[in-house]
Design a protein around this motif. Structure first.
Motif, PDB file in Angstrom:
ATOM      1  N   GLY A   2      -2.801   1.332   1.238  1.00  0.00           N
ATOM      2  CA  GLY A   2      -2.897   0.230   2.198  1.00  0.00           C
ATOM      3  C   GLY A   2      -2.504  -1.085   1.543  1.00  0.00           C
ATOM      4  O   GLY A   2      -1.779  -1.898   2.137  1.00  0.00           O
ATOM      5  N   GLY A   3      -2.956  -1.315   0.325  1.00  0.00           N
ATOM      6  CA  GLY A   3      -2.624  -2.540  -0.417  1.00  0.00           C
ATOM      7  C   GLY A   3      -1.124  -2.635  -0.683  1.00  0.00           C
ATOM      8  O   GLY A   3      -0.528  -3.718  -0.573  1.00  0.00           O
ATOM      9  N   ILE A   4      -0.521  -1.500  -1.006  1.00  0.00           N
ATOM     10  CA  ILE A   4       0.927  -1.481  -1.270  1.00  0.00           C
ATOM     11  C   ILE A   4       1.693  -1.796   0.033  1.00  0.00           C
ATOM     12  O   ILE A   4       2.674  -2.547   0.027  1.00  0.00           O
ATOM     13  CB  ILE A   4       1.354  -0.108  -1.848  1.00  0.00           C
ATOM     14  N   ALA A   5       1.214  -1.235   1.139  1.00  0.00           N
ATOM     15  CA  ALA A   5       1.861  -1.505   2.430  1.00  0.00           C
ATOM     16  C   ALA A   5       1.751  -3.001   2.759  1.00  0.00           C
ATOM     17  O   ALA A   5       2.721  -3.623   3.220  1.00  0.00           O
ATOM     18  CB  ALA A   5       1.201  -0.670   3.523  1.00  0.00           C
ATOM     19  N   TYR A   6       0.601  -3.567   2.482  1.00  0.00           N
ATOM     20  CA  TYR A   6       0.390  -5.002   2.743  1.00  0.00           C
ATOM     21  C   TYR A   6       1.327  -5.850   1.861  1.00  0.00           C
ATOM     22  O   TYR A   6       1.971  -6.782   2.343  1.00  0.00           O
ATOM     23  CB  TYR A   6      -1.068  -5.356   2.455  1.00  0.00           C
ATOM     24  N   ALA A   7       1.411  -5.478   0.573  1.00  0.00           N
ATOM     25  CA  ALA A   7       2.289  -6.216  -0.347  1.00  0.00           C
ATOM     26  C   ALA A   7       3.740  -6.118   0.112  1.00  0.00           C
ATOM     27  O   ALA A   7       4.501  -7.101   0.045  1.00  0.00           O
ATOM     28  CB  ALA A   7       2.147  -5.653  -1.762  1.00  0.00           C
ATOM     29  N   THR A   8       4.141  -4.949   0.604  1.00  0.00           N
ATOM     30  CA  THR A   8       5.519  -4.751   1.058  1.00  0.00           C
ATOM     31  C   THR A   8       5.809  -5.659   2.261  1.00  0.00           C
ATOM     32  O   THR A   8       6.864  -6.300   2.331  1.00  0.00           O
ATOM     33  CB  THR A   8       5.740  -3.265   1.441  1.00  0.00           C
ATOM     34  N   TYR A   9       4.851  -5.735   3.170  1.00  0.00           N
ATOM     35  CA  TYR A   9       5.019  -6.595   4.362  1.00  0.00           C
ATOM     36  C   TYR A   9       5.160  -8.063   3.942  1.00  0.00           C
ATOM     37  O   TYR A   9       6.057  -8.765   4.400  1.00  0.00           O
ATOM     38  CB  TYR A   9       3.808  -6.403   5.289  1.00  0.00           C
ATOM     39  N   VAL A  10       4.298  -8.512   3.046  1.00  0.00           N
ATOM     40  CA  VAL A  10       4.320  -9.932   2.653  1.00  0.00           C
ATOM     41  C   VAL A  10       5.584 -10.248   1.856  1.00  0.00           C
ATOM     42  O   VAL A  10       6.300 -11.210   2.161  1.00  0.00           O
ATOM     43  CB  VAL A  10       3.050 -10.307   1.840  1.00  0.00           C
TER      44      VAL A  10
END
Ligand SMILES: [Zn+2]
Length: 377
Positions: free
Chosen positions: A19-27
């Motif tokens: 989930g954190g990686i997905a969030y970082a990718t979005y940002v």
């Protein structure tokens, strides 16, 4: 925490990391590269660089981010796959009396870690003998070969099967989080300089990337150092111990009637016991010096034993460690000079059959520091 709770955490934490990686990718990709650098909204304040240069920067950052994410994700998946499907546990015995459990696994070896009587180390919880460097994991309720530590962030137990992939996971992890940290720091600083608002999404990612960069970098340095000196995290705590080692061989001194009570002559030569394991194989029990690591074969060889024999294996999360694939009758793991010296000295182990070198008198040592994690003496 009981075993069930540990297992649940070892699934939840990796999912949170995804989930954190997905969030970082979005940002990083959408908010920073696309929205801020490549397609700023009309009326966006003028930046110090021309529009084309900022677009090129946005594309370059997306490419580098995707490469780092890809290698990190592949390594992470490989690590989870190994930890969840092949954690390196020792099979459970049938909870019988230890005298009735076969030691045939050890009887073919040149040398193995043993107790004072020349028997392998016993785990009463698993009802089985422990191969060298095996530790009983309370989190799994099982003995684990070359156990390093239990890491719920990595999906479970780090052991001989997963140590290599764990090191790669940390290495690519700190590269990835380090890159995100730099990107977020640079563009937040730029926004600050141009008196622009600082979005909460950016600040949150800056904090998370800083935290995980420090975590993965610190863990990588520690783990790699331990790898180079060939200690597991558990063995580091026991550093300074002496190890009892049963080596294939015969003492030239007359044996006592009991294996646990060596003759005075044997004691003077440093032999703790002599034991006939099979009709054709007898073993002598000797001790390492305090603090000697029986498996330390020098930094380069120690690293190769886990990471692989060529530089490509060091970086690619594909092959298993040579210490598993190259296992032979000499021992559970390759012996270092501390042990081969003893083998030569007593004409034992791999040196069995060769004339022993001049023996020096070894002083008797106290039993308090002997490596015997369960106290089976
Ligand atoms: Zn056990």
């Amino acid at each position: 925490m009981d075993q069930k709770a540990n297992q649940v955490m070892a699934i939840i934490l990796p999912l949170l990391e995804v989930g954190g990686i997905a969030y970082a990718t979005y940002v990083v990709i959408y908010l920073v590269c696309v929205q801020y650098l490549m397609h700023p909204t009309p009326g966006f304040p003028v930046h110090p660089h021309p529009v084309d240069a900022r677009k090129a920067t946005g594309v370059a950052l997306i490419v580098v981010y995707c490469i780092l994410l890809l290698v990190f994700a592949v390594t992470f998946l490989r690590l989870l796959h190994v930890i969840w499907t092949n954690p390196g546990t020792v099979s459970l015995g049938e909870q019988r009396e230890k005298d009735r459990v076969s030691t045939s696994y050890f009887d073919r070896m040149d040398a193995f870690i043993c107790d004072y009587h020349g028997r392998p180390i016993w785990c009463s919880e698993c009802g089985n003998w422990k191969p060298d460097r095996t530790h009983h994991s309370s989190q799994l309720g099982r003995c684990v070969k070359r156990m390093d530590h239990y890491c719920p962030y990595a999906g479970g137990i780090v052991s001989e099967t997963s140590h290599k992939f764990f090191v790669q996971f940390l290495f690519y992890g700190f590269l990835y989080t380090g890159f995100v940290l730099i990107v977020m720091s640079v563009f937040l600083a730029e926004r600050s300089k141009n008196s622009l608002s600082k979005p909460a999404t950016w600040i949150v990612l800056l904090g998370l990337s800083a935290l995980f960069f420090l975590f993965t970098f610190g863990m990588f340095c520690t783990t790699f150092y331990n790898l180079a000196i060939n200690y597991t995290t558990i063995e580091i705590v026991q550093k300074g111990n002496v190890y009892n080692i049963a080596m294939l061989g015969k003492s030239s001194c007359p044996s006592s009637s009991s294996a646990s009570a060596p003759t005075e002559q044997q004691q003077q030569t440093g032999i703790l016991a002599e034991i006939q394991r099979t009709p054709s194989r007898s073993y002598i029990v000797v001790q390492t010096q305090p603090g000697e690591n029986p498996w330390d074969r020098g930094a380069v060889q120690n690293i190769r034993d886990i990471m692989g024999d060529n530089i490509l294996s060091w970086f690619l999360p594909l092959r298993m460690s040579p210490c598993i694939t190259g296992r032979d009758q000499r021992g559970e793991f390759g012996w270092g000079p501390a042990v081969t010296k003893l083998m030569d000295q007593y004409g034992a182990g791999a040196a069995y059959g060769r004339p022993p070198k001049t023996r020096r008198r070894r002083s008797s040592r106290g039993v308090e520091h002997v490596h015997d994690p369960h106290g089976w003496r």
